[in-house]
Design a protein around this motif. Sequence first.
Motif, short mmCIF file in Angstrom:
data_model
loop_
_atom_site.label_atom_id
_atom_site.label_comp_id
_atom_site.label_asym_id
_atom_site.label_seq_id
_atom_site.Cartn_x
_atom_site.Cartn_y
_atom_site.Cartn_z
N THR A 247 0.87 -1.17 0.00
CA THR A 247 0.00 0.00 0.00
C THR A 247 0.91 1.22 0.00
O THR A 247 2.12 1.10 -0.18
CB THR A 247 -0.96 0.00 1.21
N THR A 248 0.34 2.39 0.22
CA THR A 248 1.13 3.62 0.37
C THR A 248 0.67 4.34 1.63
O THR A 248 -0.47 4.18 2.07
CB THR A 248 0.98 4.57 -0.83
N GLU B 169 6.26 -1.14 -9.78
CA GLU B 169 5.69 0.08 -10.34
C GLU B 169 4.35 0.35 -9.68
O GLU B 169 3.76 -0.54 -9.06
CB GLU B 169 5.54 -0.04 -11.85
N PHE B 170 3.89 1.59 -9.83
CA PHE B 170 2.55 1.91 -9.36
C PHE B 170 1.54 1.44 -10.39
O PHE B 170 1.73 1.61 -11.60
CB PHE B 170 2.39 3.43 -9.14
N SER B 171 0.45 0.85 -9.92
CA SER B 171 -0.62 0.40 -10.81
C SER B 171 -1.48 1.59 -11.21
O SER B 171 -1.29 2.71 -10.72
CB SER B 171 -1.50 -0.62 -10.08
N ASN B 172 -2.44 1.33 -12.07
CA ASN B 172 -3.39 2.38 -12.46
C ASN B 172 -4.26 2.80 -11.28
O ASN B 172 -4.95 3.81 -11.34
CB ASN B 172 -4.26 1.91 -13.63
N ARG B 173 -4.21 2.05 -10.19
CA ARG B 173 -4.94 2.40 -8.97
C ARG B 173 -4.01 2.97 -7.90
O ARG B 173 -4.36 3.06 -6.73
CB ARG B 173 -5.69 1.18 -8.44
N ASN B 174 -2.78 3.32 -8.32
CA ASN B 174 -1.77 3.92 -7.45
C ASN B 174 -1.33 3.04 -6.30
O ASN B 174 -1.00 3.52 -5.22
CB ASN B 174 -2.24 5.29 -6.95
N GLN C 156 -5.73 -6.40 -6.47
CA GLN C 156 -5.84 -5.07 -5.89
C GLN C 156 -7.20 -5.00 -5.20
O GLN C 156 -8.21 -5.43 -5.75
CB GLN C 156 -5.71 -4.00 -6.97
N LYS D 141 2.22 8.99 -0.03
CA LYS D 141 2.32 8.14 -1.23
C LYS D 141 3.64 7.37 -1.31
O LYS D 141 4.08 6.98 -2.38
CB LYS D 141 2.08 8.94 -2.51
#
Length: 164
Positions: free
Chosen positions: A26-27, A101-106, A118, A31
């Motif tokens: 998670t972040t 990497e970060f996904s399209n859902r950050n 996710q 972030k």
Amino acid sequence: MDKSLNTDRFLEVMGNYPTGVTVVTTTNDLKVPLGLTVNSFASVSLDPLLVLWSIDNSVSTYPVFTQTDHFAINVLANDQADICSSFAIKDIDRFSQCEWEFSNRNLPIISGAAGVLQCKTFKRIEAGDHMILIGEVIDILSTDKQPLLYHRRKMGGIPDSFYE
């Protein structure tokens, strides 16, 4: 019975139960990616799609994971034992030890994983010295890679003879 005897027997039985290995990510509020090795992972429901995992109350990232609205379950591939070990070590930059990497859902996603779920946090349940986190799966990445397994403090893949 002596409590330590019960604990020892419990750990012996659980150590003999093979599990898959995941890294949950998670972040934080800034972030910054956070992650930890988890083998307490299971499916819960097909409708809706729910999974669960648990986190020890004493883990340094406990406050972030128990308050986050989203997390990713990275199901490690059988060639990712080093990543499993890295995400179990305290006080290191775990993400510098792998490609991600970060996904399209950050959410931080580990490259080369056997699969990634996710999730948005569905429910939190206090249970002894752990918190159980139930997530609703909102995105799935699946590959044909074999999973990493953990058994009796050792990691490895499924032997070819298993499929014969």
